[in-house]
Structures are given as C-alpha cells and as structure tokens.
Design an enzyme around this catalytic site. Structure first.
Site, PDB file in Angstrom:
ATOM      1  N   GLU A 257       0.860  -1.170   0.000  1.00  0.00           N
ATOM      2  CA  GLU A 257       0.000   0.000   0.000  1.00  0.00           C
ATOM      3  C   GLU A 257       0.899   1.223   0.000  1.00  0.00           C
ATOM      4  O   GLU A 257       1.816   1.320   0.816  1.00  0.00           O
ATOM      5  CB  GLU A 257      -0.832   0.019   1.281  1.00  0.00           C
ATOM      6  CG  GLU A 257      -2.270  -0.340   1.091  1.00  0.00           C
ATOM      7  CD  GLU A 257      -3.030  -0.212   2.394  1.00  0.00           C
ATOM      8  OE1 GLU A 257      -2.898   0.824   3.070  1.00  0.00           O
ATOM      9  OE2 GLU A 257      -3.738  -1.169   2.744  1.00  0.00           O
TER      10      GLU A 257
ATOM     11  N   ASP B 209      -6.230   9.580  10.024  1.00  0.00           N
ATOM     12  CA  ASP B 209      -4.900   9.083  10.338  1.00  0.00           C
ATOM     13  C   ASP B 209      -4.390   9.607  11.672  1.00  0.00           C
ATOM     14  O   ASP B 209      -4.535  10.774  12.002  1.00  0.00           O
ATOM     15  CB  ASP B 209      -3.914   9.478   9.232  1.00  0.00           C
ATOM     16  CG  ASP B 209      -4.097   8.609   8.003  1.00  0.00           C
ATOM     17  OD1 ASP B 209      -4.084   7.378   8.174  1.00  0.00           O
ATOM     18  OD2 ASP B 209      -4.282   9.158   6.905  1.00  0.00           O
TER      19      ASP B 209
END
Lengths: 266, 414
Positions: free
Chosen positions: A49, A60
């Site tokens: 990824e 995040d």
C-alpha cells in the site's frame, strides 16, 4: 485472467498464510528513499500500500500524519508519486501496488485522468478513505472498467445491511477496519471479537479477499494468522521516524521490521 | 443551480447531502457513516417536533437571552453620512457570541441520545467557550480541540473554557489553527464515536453538521424579522445585511429568514477575511475564486494547491482564519442570492476603531470585517436604505491583539 492483487492472495492461500500488506507514505522521507523502501520490503510483503500524503487527513493518527507531513514538506507531488510506482514496477521483485489516500487528491487530478495515470504507472488498486459507499459507486465502477481494484472499507460500526450492500458492490478485495480508531491506535478490541466480525464478512461472500487493518503490529499480528491478509502501516511509519531521528538508515530498519512481521505469520 | 422558495435552505440538499448537486456531501471514513446517520435520523425527527422546539426556545430565552438587541447606530450613521446604519447585537447572547445557539442545540441532541461526552473544535475560542458552557449546563463532559497558535492568541476564551471544566486539547499539526483543530476533532470522533457526540463549530463538515448549525443560528434572523416589523411596521424596501464569513454560521443565521425576499429588497453581503494587505494567504475562498475541493467531509470552495493540498491561511481574526467555507455559502454564491467580498486585517482594525469611537459597541475582529465593508458602502447609499451589521462577537477576547496593534491606551479607553 486474474488481476495481480487476486493472484497475490491465491499465492498466499496456497502457502496457508495471510497476505502481508505494508503501508508506507510516498515521498517519506524523500522520493528516492521511499522508492528504495518499497524495493526493499517487497522481498517480504505481498501487496504494497502506498500512501498518498494529504495535509488534512481525518482518519490518520500521529505516526502516519508525521510521515505525510514530512513527505509534503519535502515537496512530493502527485506526479512524483506516479513516478515512484512506475519505477518500482520496473524493479525485478515488484509486487501489486495499492494507493491509499483522500478523495480531494483524486478530485483535483480529475477522476478519469487519475485512473489513466494509475494504469500507466502500474497501480493495481485504490483505497479512498473518505469516499464511502454509496458515494463511491460511480467512481468504483470506473475503476473496475479499467481493471483497477476499488477496495471498499468496512468497520465495526457498519450495519449488517450495509455490510451486505458494500460487499456486493466490492471488487476482489475488501478492507476491514478492526476497531474504532484512527490509524496507529493501540489494539483496543480483543482479537476474538475482531475475528468474529471478520467471519461475519467472510460468511456474506467467502470469495472476497478480506484483509484486516488498524492496530496490527509486530506484537498483535500473530493473533490473526487465519485471515486472508493483514495490513501494517503505522508501525512502519514510526520506524522510519525513529531511524531518521537516530541517524540510522530507514531502508535497512524498515526492511528488518517487515521481515520480522512476515516470519510471525508464516 | 437554483434556490427554491418556501423550503428552508438547510433542507434543499439532495439525498447524498449536496446543495446544488455539488456542494457539501459526506466525504467521511466508513466508521463515521453510522453515527452520522443516527444523528441525521434524530435531527430530522426533532426539528419539527413541537416539544423539542419548545425546549429549545426555553433555553434560548431563559439561558441564552433572546432576543438580542437591534439598535440604530446614530453617531456612526451621522459620521458616515449615507444609509441608516443599524446593528443586530448578537454578542448580547450569553457568552458573547452566536456560537451559543449551535452549542446548545448539539448538547440537547447529545443528551437525548444518551451520550456522556461532547467534543468540539474552535478557532477564535467562541465555539469552544460556548460548547463548554452548554456542556456544563447539561451535565456533559467536554473536550475542545484548538490550534496551538489560536490558544496563544485567544487566551481569554481559553481561560473561560477551562473554568467551565472543559479539557482544552492543543493541536500542533499543520498551521496550528482552526483547520487543524477541526481535523483533530474529527479524528477523535472516529476513534470514540460510540460514546461521544461531536459538535462542529460552524456550518461546515459533513452535511448534517451544516444543517444543524444553520438551523440553530437561524434564531438570529427570526428575531430580526420581528424587530424590523416592530421598528418599521413592515420589512423595509431596501435592506442590506452585512456579515463576516469564516465558516459561515453567523451569516447564514442572520440571513436565513430573509432568503425568499427579492435580493433587491433584502441583499446579503458576506465579508471574508482578506488577511494582511497584499497577503496571498487570505481566508477568502469565495472572493478570490478558489476551486472546489473536499475539506472536512464536504465539497466547497477551498484554498488549495494544484495537487489538492489544503493551503494555510492568515488572518488577524482567528474565527475567520479557515481555508474553506460552508457549502451553504457556496450555494448562495453560485445561485447569486448573496454577494461576497473581503476586508483586510488593516481595514478590520480601522473599522473597529471607527465603531468604538462613535458607538458604545465593541465588535470583535470578526464582525469588524463586516463593519469595514458596510461603512464603505453605506456612504454611497440613500438615506432610506437600512444597512444592518451583525455584531456577532464581543472584542473582549481580542484584547491582546488590539493592545498590540493599536496600543494599550486605546483598548483601555474602550
């Protein structure tokens, strides 16, 4: 013909282990170094990824934010990120690549243009954190048409009805968010409960490759050996930060960490 | 793109939450889909529930103190020498700004859904201060996310929040201002949405937050309509409503009840923060033609680079220092119902000096932006034009900045 992501799962299933999926931020800490990291860890990881850094990330945690801000500060641009992927894809040990990012980056590039560049550089899949179902219906269809996997996300708050609809509209791979958390949170749910939810998803459609992410680290990864795949991100970003601050080589350190992760699930 | 008549603007979004088919929406992580859906269901049910509205009005009246004054600024009118200048003194509201309406409604909703904790973002500190007041009033625990730079420059409000028992959590990422505070608050909600309610401090964020906030601040125009009738016997023929626009909560609330009037009769003028003179880091996406992008879950005009990274802004007023703008205002701009312009830091300061010189009114730096444009335009307008400025915040919180920019003497004498 199976796409490279499905092929990767086929291979790991044959080896009776989950696929190891790593997450690193493109351009962290520089364009060159992030490419070197990808090349080094693809010896142990099955799918890579690649985080597209964004400066207002709403999902995040601290570790990935630090990596993303570092990359942006060092001047990384969308076109550099495509270049990183196409360079990586030319290397002898390349693996399938999935972009993970926020929708505004795609929106500004233009959906069609973005997909075109993904194809050209060799991106195999996309995770768009803030483009949930059903908002992503049109875009995910466009991706499928171009043989790019649009990876749907599921979370503990996803209702059963949604689980079914989303799974139905998903491509070969789905991503289950293990717990209520931003990335990099400590695993606050018991592995037993996470696996129960995982099974619920697999029961809806056993053919879909379902990976688990969030809270997966060297310490927790071995609890989830009987799954299709596992994503480790924040711990890797943290290792890059640690290496930089202690003036060590992040490429070597991250590669060591990913090799260890791989051993724990092999 | 068309504004519909007879339907509240907050209810003109389509099924996916888009106004005009392209502003707003719900660009959120999967985890937040459920809590947002729950909040939508709750709000849609309650907003037309008589008992709930009665409860809201009770708190608005007895606790917030409605209506806030509507006054003529006689000295300023004489000094400017054009249109009649009036002000809706929303800073009369409990706590000193319009943010109290949204905070109160969110706490009422949180209480009904059984949540024990409420979190919120703040720029100037007013949204945070009001949320901490309302949380205390309704017995909820409260956490406020605030950029480290804003904590430094808006100390009086920080102290107030702490006094009300709220945790003030400094945000050090990015520009350390409102944009980062909202991001951090949303992140916290992602991780705690099962136990915690979130209040977005303005008409920004995922569609439901835009709607709740717009519904709450509309109290301002509801009052004003009655006050205009009492004062003039009818809605005057030429009214101009000036309001500063950061996220856009006070301006939307100030205009909402007049939406269906022809703009020749009731004109809306939104004033964005132009930042320091000649600065390129303005906080005025509507005035300077920023592109549409996604910020904090909604599509809107937003300052950003070609790649889609959100750009840092710079403004003397923390409350307007935001790179994006409410989807409602994008909609009002593109349907041409409202007109948008900007005032610089210097112009806002000058307007503050003028207003405080002639009137017993102390608008904070945010409404001072609106005063600046209103004073300039009022000069050229006829005497039968009614110019109304929403003085939506009190300058007490700006003491530090005003002292630094204008000198101690000036601040003390006011």
């Amino acid at each position: 013909m199976l796409n490279p992501i499905s092929l990767a799962f086929k291979k790991t299933k044959k080896e009776m282990r989950p696929a190891l999926i790593t997450y690193t931020v493109a351009g962290d800490s520089s364009k060159k170094q992030s490419l070197e990291i990808l090349k080094a860890i693809s010896n142990y990881a099955d799918i890579l990824e690649v985080g597209v850094p964004h400066n207002t990330p709403v999902a995040d945690g601290g570790q990935i934010q630090t990596s993303a801000y570092r990359a942006i500060k060092n001047g990384i641009k969308m076109n550099d990120i495509f270049e990183i992927v196409s360079d990586f894809k030319k290397s002898k040990n390349s693996k399938p690549v999935i972009f993970m990012g926020y929708y505004n980056m795609i929106f500004q590039y233009g959906e069609n243009n973005f997909i075109k560049q993904c194809k050209k550089s060799g991106v195999n899949g996309l995770i768009v954190v803030d483009l949930p179902w059903p908002e992503n219906k049109v875009f995910s269809k466009k991706c499928k048409k171009n043989s790019i996997n649009f990876i749907q996300l599921l979370s503990p708050t996803t209702s059963n009805k949604r689980l079914k609809s989303i799974t139905k509209d998903s491509h070969d791979m789905i991503y289950y968010i293990s717990m209520l958390s931003t990335t990099g949170g400590k695993l606050k749910e018991s592995p037993k409960k996470i696996l129960a939810n995982y099974k619920k998803i697999k029961y809806i459609n056993p053919k879909k490759n379902c990976v688990i992410g969030f809270g997966i680290t060297e310490k927790t990864i071995s609890n989830f050996k009987n799954t299709d795949g596992l994503v480790v991100g924040s711990q890797i970003c943290k290792e890059i930060t640690r290496s930089l601050s202690s003036r060590q080589n992040p490429v070597i350190n991250v590669s060591k960490l990913v090799s260890k992760l791989r051993k724990k699930i092999s | 793109m068309k504004l519909k008549k007879g339907i509240p603007v907050i209810d003109q979004a389509d099924k996916l939450g888009f106004w005009g088919g392209k502003f707003g929406g719900n660009f959120v992580p999967e985890t937040l889909k459920k809590p947002i859906e729950d909040l939508e269901k709750q709000f849609n049910k309650l907003k037309s529930n008589k008992k709930f509205i009665k409860e809201r009005d009770k708190y608005f009246k007895n606790w917030i103190g409605t209506p806030t004054r509507f006054i003529k600024l006689n000295n300023l009118t004489r000094h400017v020498g054009g249109a009649q200048i009036w002000s809706k003194v929303v800073s009369d509201a409990n706590g000193g700004a319009h943010k109290i309406y949204n905070a109160t409604v969110h706490c009422l909703l949180a209480k009904r859904s059984g949540k024990k904790v409420i979190i919120g973002d703040t720029g100037a500190g007013y949204a945070g201060k009001m949320l901490s007041m309302a949380a205390k009033k309704f017995g909820l625990k409260c956490k406020i996310f605030m950029g480290a730079k804003d904590i430094y420059r808006q100390q009086p409000n920080v102290k107030a929040m702490k006094k009300n028992g709220a945790d003030v959590i400094p945000v050090y990422s990015g520009s350390q201002t409102l944009v980062d505070a909202v991001s951090e608050c949303m992140r916290y909600w992602v991780a705690n949405c099962d136990t915690t309610a979130m209040c977005v401090g303005s008409t920004v964020g995922p569609a439901i937050f835009v709607r709740i906030c717009g519904w709450s601040t509309s109290q301002i125009s509801r009052e004003l309509k009655v006050q205009l009738m009492n004062e003039f016997g009818d809605i005057p023929k030429k009214i101009k409503l000036y309001n500063c626009v950061g996220g856009g909560s006070s301006s939307f609330g100030f205009w909402n009840e007049f939406m269906d009037y022809d703009k020749k009769q009731v004109e809306f003028i939104g004033v964005e923060a132009g930042g320091p003179a000649k600065s390129k880091r303005h906080a005025a996406p509507l005035t300077y033609g920023s592109k549409i992008g996604i910020l904090h879950g909604a599509a809107q005009y937003v300052n950003q680079n070609n790649d889609g990274q959100i750009e840092e802004t710079e403004s003397i007023s923390a409350g307007l220092d935001y790179p994006g703008i409410s989807p409602l205002h994008c909609f009002l701009k593109d349907t041409k119902r409202a007109r948008y312009t900007a005032a610089s830091d210097e112009e806002a300061l000058k307007a503050y000096q003028t207003v405080t010189k002639y009137e017993n009114l102390r608008p904070s730096l945010e409404p001072s932006h609106a005063f600046s444009v209103a004073i300039k335009e009022a000069k050229r307008l006829s005497k039968d034009t009614i110019v109304i400025i929403n003085s939506c915040g009190d300058a007490y919180k700006d003491r530090g900045i005003l002292e630094k920019k204008l000198g101690k003497k000036y601040v003390k004498s006011n």
